[in-house]
Design a protein around this motif. Sequence first.
Motif, mmCIF file in Angstrom:
data_model
loop_
_atom_site.group_PDB
_atom_site.id
_atom_site.type_symbol
_atom_site.label_atom_id
_atom_site.label_comp_id
_atom_site.label_asym_id
_atom_site.label_seq_id
_atom_site.Cartn_x
_atom_site.Cartn_y
_atom_site.Cartn_z
ATOM 1 N N SER A 1 0.555 10.006 -4.984
ATOM 2 C CA SER A 1 0.762 11.372 -4.493
ATOM 3 C C SER A 1 1.858 12.085 -5.285
ATOM 4 O O SER A 1 1.908 13.313 -5.312
ATOM 5 C CB SER A 1 1.110 11.364 -3.005
ATOM 6 O OG SER A 1 2.347 10.722 -2.780
ATOM 7 N N GLU B 1 0.487 4.367 -2.630
ATOM 8 C CA GLU B 1 0.139 5.683 -2.097
ATOM 9 C C GLU B 1 1.198 6.716 -2.476
ATOM 10 O O GLU B 1 0.871 7.860 -2.835
ATOM 11 C CB GLU B 1 -0.009 5.614 -0.577
ATOM 12 C CG GLU B 1 -1.236 4.834 -0.118
ATOM 13 C CD GLU B 1 -1.199 4.493 1.365
ATOM 14 O OE1 GLU B 1 -0.234 4.928 2.038
ATOM 15 O OE2 GLU B 1 -2.116 3.806 1.848
ATOM 16 N N ASP C 1 0.820 -1.212 0.000
ATOM 17 C CA ASP C 1 0.000 0.000 0.000
ATOM 18 C C ASP C 1 0.854 1.262 0.000
ATOM 19 O O ASP C 1 0.530 2.244 -0.678
ATOM 20 C CB ASP C 1 -0.931 0.011 1.224
ATOM 21 C CG ASP C 1 -2.017 -1.053 1.136
ATOM 22 O OD1 ASP C 1 -2.305 -1.516 0.012
ATOM 23 O OD2 ASP C 1 -2.573 -1.425 2.191
ATOM 24 N N GLU C 2 1.964 1.232 0.760
ATOM 25 C CA GLU C 2 2.776 2.446 0.861
ATOM 26 C C GLU C 2 3.413 2.823 -0.472
ATOM 27 O O GLU C 2 3.648 4.001 -0.766
ATOM 28 C CB GLU C 2 3.854 2.303 1.939
ATOM 29 C CG GLU C 2 4.859 1.173 1.715
ATOM 30 C CD GLU C 2 4.456 -0.128 2.392
ATOM 31 O OE1 GLU C 2 5.359 -0.899 2.748
ATOM 32 O OE2 GLU C 2 3.234 -0.360 2.556
#
Length: 698
Positions: free
Chosen positions: A521, A517, A513-514
């Motif tokens: 961004s 994300e 997920d990191e």
Amino acid sequence: METLNQLMYWRGIASDYFNYKGERVEVSLDNRKSLVRAMGIDPEDLAAVASAAYALDVAPWTQWIQSFQVIEQHKECCVCVSVAPSELDQEFSYSIRLENGTDIEGVFTPALQPEVGDYSFEGVRYSRRVIMCGVLPLGYHKLALLSDGHSLSGKLAVVPEQGFVPADINSGKRVWGFIVQLYTLRTERNWGVGDLTDLKSLLLKAADFGADIVGLNPLHVLCTPSEYHCSPYSPSDRRFIEPLYIDPEVVEEFAGLSVPIAELKKLRAEERVNYAAVNNVKLTVFKHLYTQFKQRHLQAGSPRADSFLQYVQHEGHALHDYCTYQVLRNVGKAELWTPSFHLSAEQQDEVDFYAYLQWQAQVQMASCQELAQELNLSIGLMRDLAVGADGGGGEVTTNQRLFCREAAVGAPPDPLAEKGQNWGLPPMDPAHLRHTDFEHFITLLRTNMANCGALRIDHAMSLMRLWWCPPGHTADYGAYVYYPFTELLGLLKLESVRSGCMIIGEDMGVVPDEFREAIISASVFTNKLFYFEREHNGDFKLPEHYMPRALAMLTNHDVPTLTSWWAGSDIELRANLNLLDESVPLDQVKQERINDKYRLLRWLERCGGHTTLEPEVQIRQPMTEDLMGEILACGAKVASQIFVIQLDDLELLDAPVNVPGTSTEYANWQRKLTVNLNTLFARESVIATLNKVANARP
């Protein structure tokens, strides 16, 4: 043992991972030791382990600044400085030499600056402090510190918060276009392989239908071109363009040259690209062109010669290293390459010949993107950066300390490969990447972002981690090795903005997920493939549920064409090649495909598509132009801002261009399209389909 664990940690070797089922898997100590060995350190040599661990763990705290810092541009740019207790109250002066030659100077006392970290070693507590330098422009700058008669210097890379996105895309425009393996293009004029002039023809076709993007396979230099060394994803060197893509007939020196018409006609007619034969013909002509160039321009010092020499100077040592490697490879002595290899006059002339080819490749590539801009394509060309290079090729040979030749990049076990996958490409050593100030990574970005509007990064997860396969074992004995993600992503954003090139990160598979994300961004678009975009119940995801900031496609080079998928011929092919999971009966695999065909028809209906037959009848029929048109038109409705179509699907091609998991078992990367470009785009069914696609992308 503690020191060895510290070394593995700082070298990025993970002790566990989560597999495709979501289960935590521990990596054995022996497996991790094998990767330490692949990095050039004997894990049984306690002194070597201690020295390597100290260099990565302790040494950075004992130096005021690191040789290379990546900092994000904000209202205030923060530079980190590490000091010993005795230096906390010393006065320091700093100087930042910007790229434009401007100097920014200041003074500070560490004790008065905010502390952001500390480290204790042998009774000494080192402290990391932050200097607020004000707003710094994007780019690569030089930092120097001076205190108590001592000085230390390093580099600062000031990076943006986000990568580049064209203004109309940033404001929400939804665009579409094509993806193609360039070498597969057939025209009445090429020399048996699709080239950069053919690419111009495709751009003109794209513009006629209102498309804004044409995506390409990696154009990287191949190993000696042949049927066994033609994978664009296992190239010799990712920094440069394969000369086979050059169109000799538009090179200035070609004027008046006769060509082997009968041989070229034969090469054009072949079903597959005959790499060796095409290479022989083109290389002979290229050498003649270079001879003419020397006589007409180099010896006379003409403006054209000046342009060539400026190109050589701009590319620097990377181009010289690559060309020298090519010369040595031609005589079977590539292993003799060194940065200081002494070249004879004859060899230097051959080096200049290969530089001449790269110059012409770049000139023709630039001409293609210039045409795309003249045609007002929002993006134009989308290039592709492979995850690695062949261990015996130019890129690895000329950067031997950076690449770990004993290991290979791959993938952990999954349902299609119980022993994992080994792609045979040596990985870069993350510690050496840092040690060399990320120079090679920056060069890769700059050369692949040149002359295009977007860059797709194959297996973009490599920015964060790669699965390393140890020597002498199957891939399931490997482990993830982590890379300096923050720095690599920052540099990617910086080079994206500087080149005006948007980024698409191919992020399929198991993705933390990191990672997702962070790239979202950073305005890095993701990559979505229809076959894998499913709801929890297995149904195909509706177009409106696709991620907006993404490149969406129905098929690509690694999955079956829509025609093959519909017919199930991909299952038969994989069964014949022993690539299916033996634990799953073939009949079960075929039944699941039938179920998926029903799902596809339901998806079509929900998307507003139309079929003339009842589902029970339709699934037994072969793919038709009408059904293909409906699928592509409904696919074009995706919410993703970029949608692309493979030319293979427009042609209703069955044979794949590549079968993952094979090398010599299948003729990968050789199959051409079946008809000429003009013929394809003149078909009424194709025209009707593309008009539907264009109408679905308001």
